[in-house]
Scaffold this active site. Structure first.
Site, mmCIF file in Angstrom:
data_model
loop_
_atom_site.group_PDB
_atom_site.id
_atom_site.type_symbol
_atom_site.label_atom_id
_atom_site.label_comp_id
_atom_site.label_asym_id
_atom_site.label_seq_id
_atom_site.Cartn_x
_atom_site.Cartn_y
_atom_site.Cartn_z
ATOM 1 N N GLU A 43 0.871 -1.179 0.000
ATOM 2 C CA GLU A 43 0.000 0.000 0.000
ATOM 3 C C GLU A 43 0.905 1.225 0.000
ATOM 4 O O GLU A 43 1.290 1.726 1.051
ATOM 5 C CB GLU A 43 -0.911 -0.009 1.225
ATOM 6 N N ASP A 47 -6.887 -11.688 5.125
ATOM 7 C CA ASP A 47 -6.121 -10.483 5.437
ATOM 8 C C ASP A 47 -4.744 -10.791 6.026
ATOM 9 O O ASP A 47 -4.529 -11.845 6.616
ATOM 10 C CB ASP A 47 -6.923 -9.639 6.435
ATOM 11 N N GLU A 82 -6.775 -6.002 -2.294
ATOM 12 C CA GLU A 82 -6.294 -4.696 -1.846
ATOM 13 C C GLU A 82 -4.953 -4.419 -2.536
ATOM 14 O O GLU A 82 -4.914 -4.217 -3.733
ATOM 15 C CB GLU A 82 -6.197 -4.671 -0.318
ATOM 16 N N GLU A 115 -9.162 3.242 3.850
ATOM 17 C CA GLU A 115 -8.984 2.958 5.275
ATOM 18 C C GLU A 115 -7.859 3.789 5.881
ATOM 19 O O GLU A 115 -7.844 4.056 7.087
ATOM 20 C CB GLU A 115 -8.728 1.470 5.503
#
Length: 653
Positions: A168, A404, A453, A459
């Site tokens: 990310e 996750d 993701e 988030e």
């Protein structure tokens, strides 16, 4: 997949070289003639890529060091074959369009040392991969994968700090030569050639092998690094992996296999980055026989909004009544799914339920309301309890799992993704991978892997200020090139730059309300989230006139206007309805949208545009309706961090 005979053409030419090198160079040109690769075979193998007369990639070595020797060093060419293909394929999950033209020219070089090199030339990119023909096990010690650019171009570089990463990242814009040798990034990464095309680097058909990372060289070249094979690991908690020991090689695999494609995408204009489906085209065909149960859709999500529902007669939180409220909301607005995120089970044991949750009862309630439930799980806990947990989920009627915190892409974790995809498919469950590496072809082989993701998404609003409109305007061109991204849009509390604060349990977004709405057309995710509280959506029924009907997959896509990091406008069709979404960075803009793509007829347009006060109060918007036709050009105005959306429905005449 279906083949349409009129569109399927394959021409193959095989040349036997009788043990001699027929030529030390082999050219491969894309179908449209705009790209050319030149492969040179001497005491080593290199390739060069050019667009027209412009050299993009200067000679770059192709090699792999294995237990069978170093492939690509002192190669002896044995033969070559060429083929051209133009096949229309129908993806199980049509992210951009329901028909994809897979048109390319291909070259295979066969070497006496027991391997081939396969090359493909598309009009929007080039790719190569190794194919080995060894008996038994093969150890891959390292792979020589490099990109030598002809000049010191700038790059959008998603820097990484560790090989334990959820990928990310922000994109740092800098010259190639300014990236030091110790700095590396995940992929895709985008190279910006001044007055030339953009070049994007990634991979496809990644299986039983680690993913690669780009590494600087303090020059106009990038080399690569791979996470080595994991020998020992431990867990700090249910979700924090610790690699205790790695091997001195990157993969232990079978000797008779194809390896991942190394992809160099080439976009003559920025819009081509959004239109490209080269990663999907290069992946393995579907591995699931029955795909009829795979249903894309939208999902009401709880974790972002911290279960902050209000105006009810029960305590909000991770409990049965709160999730019935989510189910009622989804049912009322045609939202296909809800998620039970963290808290529904006692961490560390998927078979121990939260005593405040009647999970089996919620599944029954959701079924009565025609809403599916997706369950969040930590990857390692799922791995430890895989079959009993998935069997129990299937017994409840679970429609999917959100897995996750993997945070790695070494060979073992790449194999874990495929295992989960296969086991979930056996039980007719969707999979959404979070804490995940970028898409690299698995979604074609297992289309139940509906999204993932691997993106710095909404988030992050809960704890930092990095998810800006500028960042959001890089994602459609770079991260989305690899595949769908679970950014989780839909924030109903919106802020301009000076008003934004990161508040973990009361989050807000940067940019306008219409910026968020625009994401439902611009951002691709066949399982698209509504991240905010159902109460917030109930309070704004006008927004739900758009968010309720908007689909998550598309029959066709037309990019109307696009510039990396600045602005994008996209039209997408689902059935007879068209949707248009536009987004801008912090710069306010006025744009003209040409509706000629509608071809014929009149359409009733439901439009959401930034309000006159959106520059100071980001949640301000205006809804209006008008009739439009292909002859029209719409002038749209976007506030700083703004957006614009429309739903166009045919008018019966």
């Amino acid at each position: 997949m279906k083949r349409i005979g009129l569109y399927f053409i394959t021409i193959t030419v095989v040349t036997a070289l009788s043990g001699l090198v027929y030529a030390d160079t082999f050219d491969l040109v894309s179908p449209g003639g705009n790209l050319k690769a030149t492969i040179s075979v001497t005491d080593r193998i290199t390739w060069t890529i050019q667009s027209g007369d412009l050299i993009i990639i200067s000679p770059s070595v192709i090699a792999m060091d294995t237990s069978q020797g170093t492939l690509g060093v002192s190669p002896e060419t044995e033969g070559q074959s060429r083929n051209s293909s133009a096949e229309v394929v129908h993806p199980v999950v049509p992210e951009k369009r329901k028909e994809i033209l897979d048109k390319y020219n291909a070259l295979t070089l066969t070497f006496k040392q027991g391997y081939d090199l396969q090359f493909r030339a598309y009009d929007d990119g080039m790719a190569y991969r190794f194919v080995t023909r060894f008996d038994g096990e093969l150890i891959v010690k390292s792979e020589r994968l490099e990109f030598n650019f002809a000049a010191d171009h700038a790059i959008y570089f998603p820097r990484e700090d560790s090989l334990i990463t959820h990928q990310e990242r922000e994109y740092f814009y800098q010259p190639l030569s300014k990236i030091p040798a110790e700095q590396f990034s995940s992929i895709p990464a985008l190279v910006d050639i001044a007055n030339g095309p953009k070049v994007i680097l990634s991979e496809s058909d990644l299986y039983d092998y680690p993913g690669f990372y780009l590494q600087g060289t303090a020059s106009p070249a990038l080399k690569t690094t791979f996470p080595n094979y994991v020998l020992e690991e431990s867990m700090r908690s249910d979700r924090d992996p610790v690699v205790e020991k790695r091997a001195d090689f990157i993969a232990k695999t079978t000797g008779h296999r194809s390896f991942p494609w190394r992809v160099v995408g080439v976009a003559q204009k920025d819009a081509d980055l959004i239109n490209s489906q080269i990663i999907w085209k290069l992946a393995r065909p579907c591995q699931i026989k029955d795909t009829s149960w795979i249903k894309p859709g939208k999902v009401a999500w709880d974790w972002y909004n911290a279960n902050n529902i209000f105006g009810v007669d029960f305590p909000a939180g991770v409990n049965t009544e709160t999730y019935k409220y989510y189910i009622d909301f989804a049912s009322q607005h045609g939202i296909e799914y809800i998620i039970l995120d963290e808290g529904w089970y006692q961490l560390g044991d998927l078979l121990k339920l939260n005593p405040d949750m009647d999970v089996p009862g919620l599944f029954k309630y959701a079924q009565e309301k025609n809403v599916g439930i997706i369950l969040w799980v930590v990857w390692k806990t799922l791995d430890n309890q895989l079959k009993p947990a998935l069997d129990l989920f299937a017994q409840w009627g679970c429609k999917g799992i959100k897995v996750d915190f993997m945070q790695r892409d070494d060979q073992a974790i790449v194999n874990y993704y495929e295992k989960i995809a296969r086991e979930a498919a056996d039980r007719k469950m969707l999979v959404d991978f979070h804490g995940a590496y970028k898409p690299a072809g698995l979604r074609r082989a297992y289309p139940n892997v509906i999204t993932r993701e691997g993106v710095k998404g909404a988030e992050n609003n809960k704890w930092c200020d990095l998810v800006t409109p500028d960042h959001n305007l890089t994602l459609p061109f770079i991260r989305m090139f690899a595949g769908p991204m679970d950014y989780t849009p839909g924030a109903m509390v919106n802020a301009q730059k000076k008003n934004f604060n990161a508040v973990f349990d009361r989050p807000m977004s940067q940019g306008t309300r219409c910026h968020q709405l625009g994401m439902y057309v611009v951002f691709e995710s066949p399982l698209q989230m509504l991240c905010d509280s159902p109460t917030q959506y109930y309070r704004d029924p006008d927004c739900m006139k758009f968010l309720g009907p908007v689909p998550s997959v598309w029959d066709d896509t037309v990019v109307l206007d696009a510039k990396v990091g600045d602005f994008v406008a996209i039209a997408r069709r689902n059935g007879n309805d068209w949707y248009i979404g536009a987004m801008t960075d912090w710069t306010p803009r006025e744009k003209v949208l040409d509706l000629a793509f509608l071809n014929s007829g009149k359409f009733s347009a439901l439009i959401f545009q930034d309000g006159v006060n959106a520059a100071r109060y980001a949640s301000d918007y205006k809804m209006l309706e008008q009739v439009v036709s292909p002859a029209d050009k719409l002038t749209i105005k976007l506030a700083p961090g703004g957006g614009w959306v429309a739903r166009l429905t045919p008018v019966q005449e």
